[in-house]
Every structure is written in structure tokens, then in C-alpha cells.
Design a protein around this motif. Structure first.
Motif, PDB file in Angstrom:
ATOM      1  N   ARG B   2       0.952  -1.332   0.038  1.00  0.00           N
ATOM      2  CA  ARG B   2      -0.050   0.146  -0.095  1.00  0.00           C
ATOM      3  C   ARG B   2       0.863   1.128  -0.007  1.00  0.00           C
ATOM      4  O   ARG B   2       0.701   2.386  -0.776  1.00  0.00           O
ATOM      5  CB  ARG B   2      -0.964  -0.064   1.013  1.00  0.00           C
ATOM      6  CG  ARG B   2      -2.298  -0.607   0.823  1.00  0.00           C
ATOM      7  CD  ARG B   2      -3.047  -0.683   2.349  1.00  0.00           C
ATOM      8  NE  ARG B   2      -4.303  -1.614   2.074  1.00  0.00           N
ATOM      9  CZ  ARG B   2      -4.871  -1.781   2.988  1.00  0.00           C
ATOM     10  NH1 ARG B   2      -4.848  -1.485   4.243  1.00  0.00           N
ATOM     11  NH2 ARG B   2      -5.856  -2.943   2.895  1.00  0.00           N
ATOM     12  N   VAL B   5       2.125   1.855  -3.556  1.00  0.00           N
ATOM     13  CA  VAL B   5       0.968   2.300  -4.395  1.00  0.00           C
ATOM     14  C   VAL B   5       0.747   3.903  -4.149  1.00  0.00           C
ATOM     15  O   VAL B   5       0.690   4.697  -4.949  1.00  0.00           O
ATOM     16  CB  VAL B   5      -0.279   1.591  -4.260  1.00  0.00           C
ATOM     17  CG1 VAL B   5      -1.289   2.201  -5.129  1.00  0.00           C
ATOM     18  CG2 VAL B   5       0.086   0.107  -4.700  1.00  0.00           C
ATOM     19  N   ALA B   6       0.637   4.188  -2.726  1.00  0.00           N
ATOM     20  CA  ALA B   6       0.613   5.711  -2.549  1.00  0.00           C
ATOM     21  C   ALA B   6       1.625   6.497  -2.999  1.00  0.00           C
ATOM     22  O   ALA B   6       1.697   7.756  -3.852  1.00  0.00           O
ATOM     23  CB  ALA B   6       0.413   5.852  -1.029  1.00  0.00           C
ATOM     24  N   ILE B   9       1.393   7.042  -6.962  1.00  0.00           N
ATOM     25  CA  ILE B   9       0.515   7.718  -7.068  1.00  0.00           C
ATOM     26  C   ILE B   9       0.801   9.351  -6.986  1.00  0.00           C
ATOM     27  O   ILE B   9       0.660  10.141  -7.579  1.00  0.00           O
ATOM     28  CB  ILE B   9      -0.960   7.589  -6.394  1.00  0.00           C
ATOM     29  CG1 ILE B   9      -1.576   6.464  -6.907  1.00  0.00           C
ATOM     30  CG2 ILE B   9      -2.043   8.816  -6.557  1.00  0.00           C
ATOM     31  CD1 ILE B   9      -2.613   5.810  -5.997  1.00  0.00           C
ATOM     32  N   TRP B  10       1.479   9.577  -5.647  1.00  0.00           N
ATOM     33  CA  TRP B  10       2.043  10.742  -5.459  1.00  0.00           C
ATOM     34  C   TRP B  10       3.181  11.319  -6.415  1.00  0.00           C
ATOM     35  O   TRP B  10       2.942  12.397  -6.976  1.00  0.00           O
ATOM     36  CB  TRP B  10       2.684  10.782  -4.098  1.00  0.00           C
ATOM     37  CG  TRP B  10       1.962  11.365  -2.875  1.00  0.00           C
ATOM     38  CD1 TRP B  10       1.399  10.497  -2.033  1.00  0.00           C
ATOM     39  CD2 TRP B  10       1.457  12.497  -2.907  1.00  0.00           C
ATOM     40  NE1 TRP B  10       0.491  11.261  -1.162  1.00  0.00           N
ATOM     41  CE2 TRP B  10       0.547  12.572  -1.519  1.00  0.00           C
ATOM     42  CE3 TRP B  10       1.695  13.740  -3.480  1.00  0.00           C
ATOM     43  CZ2 TRP B  10       0.029  13.749  -1.312  1.00  0.00           C
ATOM     44  CZ3 TRP B  10       0.946  14.893  -2.781  1.00  0.00           C
ATOM     45  CH2 TRP B  10       0.267  14.906  -1.511  1.00  0.00           C
ATOM     46  N   LEU B  13       1.202  12.205  -9.813  1.00  0.00           N
ATOM     47  CA  LEU B  13       0.668  13.590  -9.378  1.00  0.00           C
ATOM     48  C   LEU B  13       1.615  14.547  -9.571  1.00  0.00           C
ATOM     49  O   LEU B  13       1.318  15.730 -10.065  1.00  0.00           O
ATOM     50  CB  LEU B  13      -0.198  13.598  -8.313  1.00  0.00           C
ATOM     51  CG  LEU B  13      -1.696  13.050  -8.290  1.00  0.00           C
ATOM     52  CD1 LEU B  13      -1.930  12.820  -6.952  1.00  0.00           C
ATOM     53  CD2 LEU B  13      -2.409  13.884  -9.125  1.00  0.00           C
ATOM     54  N   ALA B  58      10.913  67.249 -21.832  1.00  0.00           N
ATOM     55  CA  ALA B  58      11.258  65.843 -21.813  1.00  0.00           C
ATOM     56  C   ALA B  58      10.795  65.024 -20.506  1.00  0.00           C
ATOM     57  O   ALA B  58      10.724  65.526 -19.457  1.00  0.00           O
ATOM     58  CB  ALA B  58      12.769  65.891 -22.009  1.00  0.00           C
ATOM     59  N   LEU B  59      10.727  63.739 -20.702  1.00  0.00           N
ATOM     60  CA  LEU B  59      10.608  62.815 -19.550  1.00  0.00           C
ATOM     61  C   LEU B  59      11.912  62.640 -18.849  1.00  0.00           C
ATOM     62  O   LEU B  59      13.076  62.096 -19.445  1.00  0.00           O
ATOM     63  CB  LEU B  59       9.997  61.387 -19.938  1.00  0.00           C
ATOM     64  CG  LEU B  59       9.765  60.538 -18.825  1.00  0.00           C
ATOM     65  CD1 LEU B  59       8.757  60.837 -17.799  1.00  0.00           C
ATOM     66  CD2 LEU B  59       9.481  59.221 -19.360  1.00  0.00           C
ATOM     67  N   GLN B  60      11.988  63.045 -17.492  1.00  0.00           N
ATOM     68  CA  GLN B  60      13.262  62.794 -16.880  1.00  0.00           C
ATOM     69  C   GLN B  60      12.963  61.964 -15.581  1.00  0.00           C
ATOM     70  O   GLN B  60      12.508  62.186 -14.674  1.00  0.00           O
ATOM     71  CB  GLN B  60      13.658  64.233 -16.221  1.00  0.00           C
ATOM     72  CG  GLN B  60      14.344  64.919 -17.195  1.00  0.00           C
ATOM     73  CD  GLN B  60      14.691  66.519 -16.731  1.00  0.00           C
ATOM     74  OE1 GLN B  60      13.924  67.307 -16.624  1.00  0.00           O
ATOM     75  NE2 GLN B  60      15.856  66.501 -15.965  1.00  0.00           N
ATOM     76  N   THR B  61      13.522  60.686 -15.991  1.00  0.00           N
ATOM     77  CA  THR B  61      13.365  59.566 -14.937  1.00  0.00           C
ATOM     78  C   THR B  61      13.938  59.914 -13.860  1.00  0.00           C
ATOM     79  O   THR B  61      13.926  59.286 -12.797  1.00  0.00           O
ATOM     80  CB  THR B  61      13.292  58.355 -15.529  1.00  0.00           C
ATOM     81  OG1 THR B  61      14.521  58.146 -16.046  1.00  0.00           O
ATOM     82  CG2 THR B  61      12.084  57.935 -16.422  1.00  0.00           C
ATOM     83  N   SER B  63      16.176  62.839 -11.585  1.00  0.00           N
ATOM     84  CA  SER B  63      16.169  64.138 -11.651  1.00  0.00           C
ATOM     85  C   SER B  63      17.435  64.804 -11.916  1.00  0.00           C
ATOM     86  O   SER B  63      17.860  66.022 -12.106  1.00  0.00           O
ATOM     87  CB  SER B  63      15.813  64.800  -9.888  1.00  0.00           C
ATOM     88  OG  SER B  63      16.523  64.023  -9.093  1.00  0.00           O
ATOM     89  N   GLU B 110      15.369  63.089 -32.817  1.00  0.00           N
ATOM     90  CA  GLU B 110      14.559  63.829 -31.852  1.00  0.00           C
ATOM     91  C   GLU B 110      15.301  65.185 -31.838  1.00  0.00           C
ATOM     92  O   GLU B 110      16.620  64.840 -31.457  1.00  0.00           O
ATOM     93  CB  GLU B 110      14.386  62.990 -30.551  1.00  0.00           C
ATOM     94  CG  GLU B 110      13.151  63.169 -29.628  1.00  0.00           C
ATOM     95  CD  GLU B 110      13.243  62.464 -28.427  1.00  0.00           C
ATOM     96  OE1 GLU B 110      12.908  61.163 -28.723  1.00  0.00           O
ATOM     97  OE2 GLU B 110      13.663  62.884 -27.375  1.00  0.00           O
TER      98      GLU B 110
END
Lengths: 306, 169
Positions: B2, B5-6, B9-10, B13, B58-61, B63, B110
Motif C-alpha cells: 500500500r 502504491v501511495a 500515485i504521489w 501527481l 522631456a521625460l526625466q526619470t 532628477s 529627436e
């Protein structure tokens, strides 16, 4: 054999349940939108442009409310306590620094939008004050947007690219707005570009587009140093209107119009209309957004002065 | 018996679950493409008719980072980035152009005119040379001083370079 199979199936069911609960908990966490509390309507509009629907944006001031004289309510304190981030204009636009006090009391991070703008310094009663009405020049509004992007991206780095993409598009709209304003003001001869308003809110706007400006009330409608109306200022404004042959004066949507109407009567000129200054207009009005309020201001000024 | 079998199966799975998860994630393969380098010495010559200044919109990510006055990208990679003001009429030359490949190459330009000059239409002239011979010469116009942001593609063959163009406003 059957018992073993049964116990395994029960175990699987238990595990599946646990996984499901875990997934729904993490889904709840990711579904909860970040909450941003802004002080003024302009700051809230810039923030919404940057975050879109990703965050909840709340504004403490209602459209038309005066940030200089506003007194925070217990409801504002409760809202700030729930916030993930606070955003203010700064430079004492929020009279007696009410927004930074709310954020500090709630222990929340705060972004000051005006930081990084080249200030116009007003010297009054022996004190130097940085004029806080910087957003009325679109290139300064761009500084606000950049400060907001950095603040929000720090809070939510996973969506940084999204915030930056939105901001980039909005910055282009601000550039187009700036270009359009210059083109529109070409119809007013430089000598006639005199802007008389309720309080000293249009210094950056005037500097950018070649206006001289006069206001009977100082930089703030509140009770700070250099704020309020003095008989000298009143007289100086009336004299300027007469000597420069100004055609019209303007009231502001967030300031009591009584004083400007009095000046118009005294100087014998018309009231040219209402300008949006410290606050945007209510939803459904032309001034419900920053770009809308700037466009309306420009058109009002042109119709009255050209 | 047994427990065996367990355990079996594990194993079935867990194995099935692992296989499913792997298949769902998908292969994380980098898409690689073999691109041949274009033959010859290529140069890029830029001439703005206006003073190019750092873009206040302009985008300044970061500072501390300065906004760019002029940016050129080739196939998505930055080729030129100028943060200082560039005088109008002054020529900027990039030689050799690194990263050109046989086949289609996309350039992106640009440039920001000075704000007080924003009322005039301005142009950025772009020339691409191969071994000193001009293979591409075009001007990008900015209406009412709005920032120039344009792309165009150059198709480089081994024997004879030809071109096609795109437009972005």
C-alpha cells in the motif's frame, strides 16, 4: 488500497483549497489599487494623467476652492491616513503647509511638485518668498509631471514603464499647449499685454508669454507674510490701468470677485472675464482639466485685450 | 504494497503538475537573429536650421539627468545624445555609424527647437554617406516649432544600397 487512495484524494483536495485561498489572497492584494491623495485640483489632474486607472487618485480641494485659505477637515485626515502617497504643490501654496502637515501626521511619503522649478522670488516685508503658482507656465507643469512620475514609480516600480509612457505622451501635449499659447498671444501687441487679476498668481505665466501683471492682492489670499490687499497696492493697480490704457481686468474663479469689480469701476474699465488660477473648474466645465483651463484662460484674455 | 502504491500515485501527481507548470511558463528562449554587418564606411551628418536646446518637456526619470537636446537612435539603440545646446547651422558628424546591418535599418531623430522660436517652421537635415558618397539626404520639418520626432528606414544591400521611408509625427 481504497483507504490509501481516499486519504490521498482528501489530501489533494486540502492542498487545492489552500492553493486557491492563497491565490485569492494575492489577487486581492494585486487588485487593491494604490491610493494617492493630492492637495490641489491641478496636481490631481497631472497625477491622473500619469497613473491612468492604475491608482485611485483623490483630491482634497474641490474645484474652485482656494488652497491658500483652506482648512483641512477630519475627513481629510482620515483619507490621508489611508493613502499610499501624498502629492502637493508645495512652496506654501497650501496655506500654512496643510498638506505636508496632514502627510506628516499620517506618516505618509509626500512628493512636492514645485521642486525643481526655477523660482520667481517675491520680496515682501523683508522676506523672500518663492512664488508657488508655477504651474501656470506649461514648462513648469512638465516639472510637476516628472516629479510625479518619479514619486509614483518609486512607490510602484512594477508599473514604472506604464507611468513613464503615459507621462511622455502628456508632456508632448504640454509642449503643444505651450506652442499654441505663444501663437495665440501674437495677436495682442506687446504693449497691450497687461494682465490685471485678483491676486498675484500669474507671474510665471506673464514671464513666459511677455505680459506685465498687476494684482491688488499679494501672492496669497491667506494671511501669510506679503499676502492680502493693501491700499497702496489698490492705488498702484488703478494707476497702472489708467497709465497703460488697459482695456479689461480679470476675476479668478477661486477668489472673491468683489475687489476686482471695485477696481474696474474705479479705473473705468471692463471686467474681461473669469480666469482659472489656483483651482480648475468642476467636472463638465471647460476648465475641468489643466489643458482645458489654460486654453480657456488664453481665449478669455485674447477676447478681452486684443 | 500500500505505501508503494501511495508513493507511486504521489509521484505521478507531482510529476504531472511539474510538467504542466513548465509547459505553461513556456520556453524562455531569447529570440536571436543573426544579422550581418553592413559593409563599407558609413557616416551620419546632421544639420539643424535652428538652435537645438534641451527639451523642457522631456521625460526625466532621474532628477539629476539632463534632458536631451538631440537624440539619434539606430535600430532602437542610442547612437547620439547631446545634452548641451547645439547652434543652428552647425554640422554634427558621426563616423563610423556603428550597428548598421545588411537589410532594413531604422533611424529615429529627436530635436527640440528653442521655445521662443517655436513659431517658425524649422528643419533638421540628415545625410547618410557610404564611403564618402551620399546615399540618403532628407530634411525633417517641424511645424510651428513643435519638437522633431521622426523615423525613417534605410535598406542596405551588399551591392547597392536603396531606401524606403516612414514618417512619424
Amino acid at each position: 488500497m481504497l483507504r490509501a487512495l481516499g486519504s490521498i484524494l482528501a489530501l489533494i483536495a486540502l492542498m487545492a483549497g489552500a492553493v486557491d485561498a492563497q491565490q485569492s489572497r494575492s489577487a486581492d492584494r494585486s487588485d487593491r489599487k494604490l491610493m494617492i491623495v493630492c492637495s490641489t485640483t491641478q496636481v490631481a489632474d497631472f497625477t491622473r494623467q500619469v497613473v491612468g486607472d492604475r491608482c485611485q487618485v483623490h483630491c482634497i480641494l474641490a474645484p474652485g476652492a482656494d488652497p491658500h485659505t483652506y482648512m483641512p477637515t477630519p475627513g481629510d485626515a482620515q483619507m490621508t491616513a489611508k493613502a499610499d502617497l501624498c502629492i502637493q504643490n508645495g512652496w506654501h501654496l497650501e496655506g500654512k503647509n496643510w498638506m505636508s502637515t496632514l502627510a506628516k501626521d499620517a506618516g505618509k511619503p509626500i512628493v512636492t511638485c514645485a521642486d525643481g522649478v526655477q523660482p520667481i522670488e517675491l520680496e515682501t516685508q523683508g522676506e523672500k518668498i518663492r512664488d508657488p503658482h508655477t504651474w501656470l507656465a506649461p514648462k513648469n507643469a512638465a516639472v510637476y509631471v516628472n516629479n510625479i512620475v518619479r514619486g509614483v514609480a518609486k512607490l510602484d516600480p512594477a508599473n514604472k514603464a506604464d507611468y513613464e509612457a503615459r507621462a511622455k505622451l502628456y508632456l508632448q501635449q504640454l509642449r503643444v499647449l505651450d506652442s499654441w499659447i505663444r501663437e495665440q498671444f501674437n495677436v495682442i501687441p506687446p504693449a497691450k499685454r497687461i494682465l490685471v487679476t485678483s491676486h498675484d498668481a500669474f507671474n510665471y505665466f506673464s514671464q513666459e508669454y511677455g505680459f506685465k501683471n498687476q494684482a491688488p492682492v499679494g501672492w496669497s489670499t491667506g494671511s501669510e507674510v506679503g499676502a492680502g490687499m493693501t491700499p497702496e497696492r489698490f492705488k498702484a493697480v488703478v494707476n497702472s490701468i489708467r497709465s497703460f490704457g488697459v482695456k479689461a481686468v480679470f476675476v479668478e474663479t477661486s477668489v472673491n470677485p468683489k475687489l476686482v469689480r471695485e477696481i474696474a469701476r474705479e479705473a473705468g474699465v471692463e471686467v474681461g472675464g473669469e480666469l482659472y488660477s489656483d483651482s480648475m473648474g468642476p467636472a463638465g466645465s471647460a476648465g475641468e482639466s489643466y489643458i482645458g483651463m489654460m486654453r480657456e484662460n488664453v481665449l478669455t484674455i485674447i477676447l478681452a485685450l486684443k | 504494497m500500500r505505501p508503494l502504491v501511495a508513493a507511486l500515485i504521489w509521484l505521478i501527481l507531482l510529476g504531472g503538475l511539474t510538467l504542466y507548470m513548465t509547459a505553461r511558463q513556456g520556453p524562455n528562449r531569447a529570440i536571436s537573429q543573426e544579422l550581418s554587418r553592413a559593409e563599407g564606411l558609413y557616416s551620419l551628418v546632421l544639420t539643424p536650421t535652428f538652435d537645438v536646446e534641451p527639451d523642457p518637456f522631456a521625460l526625466q526619470t532621474d532628477s539629476s539627468e539632463k534632458p536631451a537636446a538631440l537624440v539619434v537612435k539606430l535600430n532602437g539603440t542610442e547612437l547620439v545624445r547631446m545634452v548641451e545646446k547645439v547652434e543652428g547651422g552647425k554640422t554634427i558628424r558621426v563616423e563610423p555609424i556603428k550597428g548598421l546591418v545588411q537589410g532594413k535599418n531604422e533611424f529615429y531623430f529627436e530635436a527640440s527647437p528653442l521655445i521662443p522660436e517655436a513659431q517658425r517652421s524649422e528643419a533638421l537635415r540628415v545625410r547618410i554617406l557610404r564611403d564618402g558618397r551620399i546615399i540618403e539626404d532628407r530634411s525633417f520639418w517641424s511645424e510651428d516649432g513643435v519638437r522633431i520626432a521622426e523615423t525613417f528606414s534605410v535598406n542596405l544591400e551588399t551591392s547597392k544600397p536603396s531606401q524606403e521611408n516612414g514618417h512619424e509625427h
